[in-house]
Scaffold this active site. Structure first.
Site, PDB file in Angstrom:
ATOM      1  N   HIS A 101       8.028   6.519  -5.022  1.00 55.76           N
ATOM      2  CA  HIS A 101       6.605   6.640  -4.669  1.00 55.76           C
ATOM      3  C   HIS A 101       6.481   7.016  -3.206  1.00 55.76           C
ATOM      4  CE1 HIS A 101       7.909   2.431  -4.403  1.00 55.76           C
ATOM      5  NE2 HIS A 101       7.080   2.288  -3.382  1.00 55.76           N
ATOM      6  N   HIS A 144       4.117   6.926  -0.060  1.00 53.59           N
ATOM      7  CA  HIS A 144       2.923   6.299   0.499  1.00 53.59           C
ATOM      8  C   HIS A 144       2.212   7.308   1.384  1.00 53.59           C
ATOM      9  CE1 HIS A 144       4.114   1.958  -0.218  1.00 53.59           C
ATOM     10  NE2 HIS A 144       5.325   2.488  -0.205  1.00 53.59           N
ATOM     11  N   ASP A 168      -2.994   2.255  -3.696  1.00 53.95           N
ATOM     12  CA  ASP A 168      -2.150   1.054  -3.610  1.00 53.95           C
ATOM     13  C   ASP A 168      -3.052  -0.178  -3.707  1.00 53.95           C
ATOM     14  OD1 ASP A 168      -0.412  -1.091  -2.532  1.00 53.95           O
ATOM     15  OD2 ASP A 168       0.919   0.566  -2.030  1.00 53.95           O
ATOM     16  N   ILE A 169      -2.652  -1.159  -4.512  1.00 51.34           N
ATOM     17  CA  ILE A 169      -3.505  -2.358  -4.658  1.00 51.34           C
ATOM     18  C   ILE A 169      -3.397  -3.292  -3.457  1.00 51.34           C
ATOM     19  CG2 ILE A 169      -3.899  -2.554  -7.163  1.00 51.34           C
ATOM     20  CD1 ILE A 169      -1.448  -4.383  -7.272  1.00 51.34           C
TER      21      ILE A 169
HETATM   22  P1  5GP Z   1       7.651  -0.255  -1.589  1.00 52.76           P
HETATM   23  O1  5GP Z   1       8.459  -0.320  -2.866  1.00 52.76           O
HETATM   24  O2  5GP Z   1       7.656   1.102  -0.965  1.00 52.76           O
HETATM   25  O3  5GP Z   1       8.031  -1.338  -0.620  1.00 52.76           O
HETATM   26  O4  5GP Z   1       6.125  -0.543  -1.937  1.00 52.76           O
HETATM   27  C1  5GP Z   1       5.643  -0.706  -3.239  1.00 52.76           C
HETATM   28  C2  5GP Z   1       4.145  -0.551  -3.175  1.00 52.76           C
HETATM   29  O5  5GP Z   1       3.621  -0.581  -4.492  1.00 52.76           O
HETATM   30  C3  5GP Z   1       3.446  -1.663  -2.376  1.00 52.76           C
HETATM   31  O6  5GP Z   1       2.659  -1.058  -1.378  1.00 52.76           O
HETATM   32  C4  5GP Z   1       2.616  -2.380  -3.433  1.00 52.76           C
HETATM   33  O7  5GP Z   1       1.376  -2.829  -2.925  1.00 52.76           O
HETATM   34  C5  5GP Z   1       2.422  -1.317  -4.493  1.00 52.76           C
HETATM   35  N1  5GP Z   1       2.247  -1.844  -5.833  1.00 52.76           N
HETATM   36  C6  5GP Z   1       3.025  -2.750  -6.460  1.00 52.76           C
HETATM   37  N2  5GP Z   1       2.570  -2.988  -7.709  1.00 52.76           N
HETATM   38  C7  5GP Z   1       1.479  -2.215  -7.867  1.00 52.76           C
HETATM   39  C8  5GP Z   1       0.562  -2.014  -8.961  1.00 52.76           C
HETATM   40  O8  5GP Z   1       0.664  -2.607 -10.029  1.00 52.76           O
HETATM   41  N3  5GP Z   1      -0.441  -1.133  -8.758  1.00 52.76           N
HETATM   42  C9  5GP Z   1      -0.586  -0.460  -7.581  1.00 52.76           C
HETATM   43  N4  5GP Z   1      -1.624   0.379  -7.487  1.00 52.76           N
HETATM   44  N5  5GP Z   1       0.257  -0.610  -6.538  1.00 52.76           N
HETATM   45  C10 5GP Z   1       1.272  -1.485  -6.680  1.00 52.76           C
END
Ligand code: 5GP
Ligand code: ZN
Length: 128
Positions: free
Chosen positions: A94, A96, A30-31
């Site tokens: 996704h 985590h 995660d970035i």
């Molecule tokens: P959620 O949708 O579960 O709230 O979290 C989305 C996750 O994707 C976040 O933790 C965010 O940091 C990660 N994320 C969003 N865009 C990117 C990306 O382009 N690359 C990576 N590696 N992670 C991403």
């Protein structure tokens, strides 16, 4: 061309810090990690919501997550790898996986932008 950011990562249109892949799944850092080693595991076929996936895809995704969690535990030497699925920010399923040392650490509010050099090194450590 897909508008989904994770489909773009799968297609190689945008880069990621890959830690593992097979024919059906990709795992990358995660970035904006909550903690060091925060990894996302995704299916290569776009799906929006975990519990709408068919049983086979759902089970194989969680099976992939298990393999990666075992590896993360070994690399980061932590007692637990936490697992969470929310998906409010990115509409591509996704999982985590977050190395944890204690209670309350699986908290998205603790996410901070990662340093790309460090993420590159970490991904390398997890891969090897
Ligand atoms: P959620 O949708 O579960 O709230 O979290 C989305 C996750 O994707 C976040 O933790 C965010 O940091 C990660 N994320 C969003 N865009 C990117 C990306 O382009 N690359 C990576 N590696 N992670 C991403
Ligand atoms: Zn997608």
């Amino acid at each position: 061309m897909s508008e989904c950011i994770f489909c773009k990562i799968i297609a190689g249109e945008i880069p990621c810090h890959k830690v593992w892949e097979d024919d059906d799944h990709l795992a990358f850092l995660d970035i904006n990690p909550i903690r060091e080693g925060h990894t996302l595991v995704i299916p290569k076929v776009h799906a929006s919501y975990l519990f709408d996936m068919n049983d086979e895809s759902y089970q194989s995704l969680l099976g992939a997550a298990k393999q990666i969690a075992i590896r993360l535990k070994e690399v980061f030497q932590v007692p637990r790898i936490g697992m969470a699925v929310e998906g409010f920010a990115v509409d591509h399923v996704h999982v985590h996986l977050v190395p944890l040392t204690g209670v309350g650490q699986l908290d998205p509010k603790q996410a901070k932008p990662g340093d790309h050099t460090q993420l590159t090194e970490l991904a390398q450590r997890i891969r090897t």
